[in-house]
Design an enzyme around this catalytic site. Structure first.
Site, mmCIF file in Angstrom:
data_model
loop_
_atom_site.group_PDB
_atom_site.id
_atom_site.type_symbol
_atom_site.label_atom_id
_atom_site.label_comp_id
_atom_site.label_asym_id
_atom_site.label_seq_id
_atom_site.Cartn_x
_atom_site.Cartn_y
_atom_site.Cartn_z
ATOM 1 N N ASP A 71 0.797 -1.223 0.000
ATOM 2 C CA ASP A 71 0.000 0.000 0.000
ATOM 3 C C ASP A 71 0.827 1.269 0.000
ATOM 4 O O ASP A 71 0.430 2.282 -0.572
ATOM 5 C CB ASP A 71 -0.957 0.017 1.203
ATOM 6 N N ASP A 74 5.666 0.373 3.261
ATOM 7 C CA ASP A 74 5.924 -0.863 3.992
ATOM 8 C C ASP A 74 5.638 -2.060 3.092
ATOM 9 O O ASP A 74 5.431 -1.919 1.894
ATOM 10 C CB ASP A 74 5.084 -0.910 5.275
ATOM 11 N N TYR A 247 -5.494 0.903 9.215
ATOM 12 C CA TYR A 247 -6.624 1.260 8.357
ATOM 13 C C TYR A 247 -7.926 0.928 9.073
ATOM 14 O O TYR A 247 -8.686 0.064 8.639
ATOM 15 C CB TYR A 247 -6.529 0.539 7.013
ATOM 16 N N GLU A 492 6.214 9.660 3.136
ATOM 17 C CA GLU A 492 5.762 8.322 2.727
ATOM 18 C C GLU A 492 4.719 8.450 1.619
ATOM 19 O O GLU A 492 3.783 9.228 1.725
ATOM 20 C CB GLU A 492 5.171 7.551 3.903
#
Length: 626
Positions: A71, A74, A247, A492
Site C-alpha cells: 500500500d 511498507d 486502516y 511516505e
C-alpha cells in the site's frame, strides 16, 4: 533597487508561466504502481530495480495470495485501501479513458488495474470468504527490509460469515464492478478469469457457461461480494482487528454498501442497485452526511457525486427526491472545497486543501478528482453550482482542481514537486523500504530486519532507487516540508494518493477534447481513429439456435488499400461477448495472429467471432506503414 517582493515575483513567474507536462506526470504516476507490485514480476516490468517478493503469501492458509500491491512504504498488503485504489484507477478510465488513450497510457493504466484485480480474485477463493490482509503492521514496522528480503510474519487474515466485514467486501465489490466496466470493451474474456476462482467447476462446463451466458456470469463474482457485504453486516476491523492500527474503518460500512451499489449499477445497469440507492440513501447516511473529505475510509462524497450523475442522466425518476438530496450533498462538498460553502475546507497559505498533517495529499488528489468530474457533469448539462457564497461555473471548479494538481507538481511556495522524479526539485529521502535500500539486483546481500534500520534507514543521502511517480504525504498546514526518511507523515507515498490522478492528468493533458460525461459508460468507447488506408467489412456468416439462444458467426475482412505494408496493427473490438479466431489478444487490443506479422499492399486478413448478439464494434486503433 527593486523591492524584495518584486524580485521574488520575477523568480516565481517562470515557474508559473511554464506550465506542466501533464502527459509526463500521468506516465510517471502509473509507473509508480510497478514499484509497488508484490509477487512474480512479469517480463514487461519497467521498474527494473524491483524483483519477485511475497511468493509464499497465503500458503499457510491453504490459499494462493501471491500478487497485489504494497500500500505504501511498507510491505503489508491491506485489502481495504488496495480495493479503493483499484476503484479510483477504474473510475479514472471510466470518465477519461479517451483522454488516457490519446496520451498513450491506457494500456499501462489497465495493466495497473489488472494487477490488482487478479489479486482480488485470489482473495475471494469461495463464497462468503474474503482475505483482507497479508502481513501485519506491527512486525513489519519493526523491520526495515526490502520486499525481496522479508522475514516478517505473512499471516493472512480473512472475513467470513462468522467474522463479517461489510466495508471491506463492499469496497472490493466496487473495485471489481468498476474494473469490469473498463475491461468489457477491450478484454471481455477477462470475465471468464473472474470465474477462475470457482475451482469446483470443470473447465468444459465453464466454457459452455461462458459461451451461453457471458453477460450474466461475468458479474456473478461481483454479485456474490455485494450480497456477502450486505447480508452479513459488520465492520471488517472487528474481524481483522490487527488492521485497526493502520486502516481502521472509522466511517463504518454504510458508505461502502452504497458505494458498492453505485458501481454495481454502472456495471450491470440493473434497476435493483438503483433502487438500493433510493431505498437506503436516507437510512445509511448517503443523503444525510454533508462531507468535506473523500478517501479510502469515507466514501459518501463519491456516492453523492455519482448519484447526482444518475440524476442528471434522468435515471432516478422512481426516487427523485432522494437523489436530489444526494445531489445537494455532492454540491455541498464542491462548495466547501472551492471556498464558497458554509463550512469550507482549510487551505495552506499556498492554496493547498489541508485536512491533516499525515499524508494530506491523499485528500487533495481525491477531492480534485471529484471536482474535475463534477465540473464536467455540470458542463454536460449547461448548469452551474449554487453555493452559499455565490454561483460557481464549471470552469471555476475545473480551475480549482487544476490549482491543486499544479501545487502538487511544483507550483507552491517551496517550488517543490511532491511527485518523485517529476521536475528538478522533488523528495530524495522517501519513507519507502524498497526505494531506500540498494536493489537486490545490484547487491544481493541479505538485508536483515534490524540491519536495514542500521544501514539504510538512517542514511542522510538520496534513495539508491528512484521511486518514480510516487506522490508523497506532502507539506504541513504552512506549506513546510522536511525531506527526511524518518518523517513518514510527509515523505511516505501511498497507492491511493496516485490513483485519482490518473483521470485528472489525462483530462488536463487533452483540454481541447469535447466532454459529455453524462453519456452512458456502456455506450462510450475509449478509441476513435481514422482508418482510411485500411477497410473493415463485417458480414454475418451463419446463425443457429441452442437451448433457446441464437448465436451468430461474424466474418470480418481487413484490407490494406495503401501502397505500403501494414505492421503493428492494433484492432479494437467492443461489445464482443464470445471468442475470436484469427487474431491474437493483447492488452486492450487484438493484433496479427501468431503466424503473421504484416499485411502487404492489397492483401486481406480475415477473422471470425461468435456471440449471441448483433455485430460487435470493430475499429482499427493504430498501425504502422512501412
Amino acid at each position: 533597487m527593486a523591492p524584495l517582493f518584486l524580485y521574488a515575483l520575477l523568480l516565481w513567474l517562470p515557474l508559473t508561466l511554464a506550465g506542466h507536462d501533464y502527459g509526463e506526470a500521468l506516465s510517471k504516476s502509473i509507473l509508480f504502481f510497478e514499484a509497488q507490485r508484490s509477487g512474480y514480476l512479469p517480463s514487461t516490468q519497467r521498474v527494473k530495480w524491483r524483483a519477485d517478493s511475497g511468493l509464499l503469501d497465503g500458503k499457510a492458509s491453504g490459499v494462493d495470495l501471491v500478487g497485489g500491491y504494497y500500500d505504501a512504504g511498507d510491505n503489508v498488503k491491506f485489502g481495504l485501501p488496495m480495493a479503493f485504489t483499484i476503484t479510483m484507477m477504474s473510475w479514472s478510465i471510466v470518465e477519461y479513458g479517451k483522454q488516457m488513450a490519446a496520451s498513450g497510457e491506457l494500456s499501462n493504466a489497465m495493466e495497473a488495474i489488472k494487477w490488482g484485480t487478479d489479486y482480488l480474485i485470489k482473495a475471494h477463493p469461495e463464497p462468503n470468504v474474503l482475505f483482507g490482509e497479508v502481513g501485519d503492521g506491527t512486525s513489519d514496522h519493526y523491520c526495515w527490509q526490502r520486499p525481496e528480503d522479508m522475514t516478517t510474519d505473512r499471516h493472512a487474515y480473512r472475513i467470513d460469515v462468522n467474522n463479517p466485514g461489510s466495508d471491506l467486501a463492499g469496497e472490493t465489490a466496487a473495485a471489481m464492478a468498476s474494473a469490469s466496466i473498463v475491461f468489457r470493451h477491450f478484454n471481455p474474456s477477462y470475465a471468464s478469469e473472474l470465474l477462475s476462482h470457482a475451482k469446483q467447476v470443470p473447465l468444459s462446463i465453464l466454457f459452455n457457461m461462458f459461451l451461453r451466458h457471458f453477460l450474466r456470469f461475468r458479474i456473478c463474482f461481483l454479485v456474490m461480494l455485494f450480497e456477502f457485504a450486505d447480508k452479513y453486516r459488520g465492520k471488517y476491523d472487528s474481524s481483522i482487528r490487527i488492521a485497526r492500527g493502520y486502516y481502521q474503518s472509522y466511517s463504518g460500512y454504510d458508505d461502502e454498501l452504497l458505494w458498492a451499489a453505485v458501481w454495481m449499477y454502472q456495471a450491470t445497469n440493473d434497476q435493483y442497485y438503483l433502487d438500493y440507492l433510493g431505498n437506503n440513501g436516507d437510512s445509511m447516511g448517503g443523503t444525510g452526511w454533508a462531507m468535506t473529505e473523500f478517501g479510502w475510509d469515507v466514501k459518501y462524497a463519491g456516492v453523492q457525486v455519482l448519484a447526482a450523475k444518475f440524476l442528471m442522466q434522468g435515471k432516478a425518476a422512481n426516487h427523485l427526491e432522494v437523489f436530489q438530496r444526494y445531489q445537494e450533498k455532492a454540491e455541498y462538498f464542491m462548495c466547501s472545497c472551492i471556498g464558497k460553502g458554509n463550512r469550507n475546507v482549510p487551505r495552506t497559505p499556498g492554496g493547498l486543501l489541508f485536512r491533516q498533517r499525515w499524508n494530506n495529499l491523499q485528500f487533495a488528489t481525491t477531492s480534485s478528482f471529484l471536482i474535475t468530474a463534477y465540473s464536467d457533469y455540470l458542463s454536460s448539462t449547461g448548469n452551474s453550482l449554487k453555493c452559499a457564497a455565490g454561483t460557481a461555473l464549471p470552469s471555476e471548479l475545473l480551475a480549482f482542481a487544476k490549482s491543486q494538481v499544479d501545487y502538487i507538481l511544483g507550483d507552491n511556495p517551496r517550488a517543490t514537486s511532491y511527485m518523485v522524479g517529476y521536475g528538478s526539485n522533488y523528495p530524495q529521502q522517501v519513507h519507502h523500504r524498497a526505494s531506500s535500500i540498494v536493489s537486490i539486483k545490484d547487491d544481493p546481500s541479505f538485508v536483515s530486519c534490524r540491519g536495514g534500520y542500521a544501514t539504510w534507514f538512517g542514511r542522510k543521502a538520496s534513495d539508491p532507487n528512484l521511486l518514480t511517480g510516487a506522490i508523497v504525504g506532502g507539506p504541513d498546514a504552512y506549506d513546510n516540508f522536511v525531506d527526511e526518511r524518518d518523517n513518514y507523515e510527509q515523505t511516505e507515498p501511498a497507492t491511493y494518493n496516485n490513483a485519482p490522478l490518473f483521470g485528472i492528468l489525462a483530462r488536463f493533458n487533452h483540454p481541447s477534447t469535447s466532454y459529455d460525461q453524462l453519456l452512458s459508460v456502456q455506450d462510450s468507447s475509449f478509441r476513435s481513429t481514422s482508418s482510411n488506408p485500411i477497410t473493415l467489412v463485417q458480414n454475418m456468416a451463419s446463425s443457429w439456435t441452442y437451448k433457446g439462444i441464437t448465436y451468430y458467426k461474424y466474418s470480418t475482412v481487413v484490407t490494406n488499400k495503401s501502397s505500403m505494408t501494414v505492421k503493428n496493427l492494433k484492432i479494437s473490438i467492443q461489445k464482443l461477448y464470445g471468442p475470436v479466431w484469427g487474431l491474437t489478444k493483447s492488452t486492450g487490443f487484438y493484433e496479427f495472429p501468431s503466424w503473421q506479422n504484416s499485411l502487404a499492399s492489397g492483401m486481406r486478413l480475415e477473422f471470425v467471432y461468435v456471440h449471441p448478439a448483433s455485430a460487435a464494434d470493430i475499429k482499427v486503433s493504430s498501425y504502422t506503414l512501412v
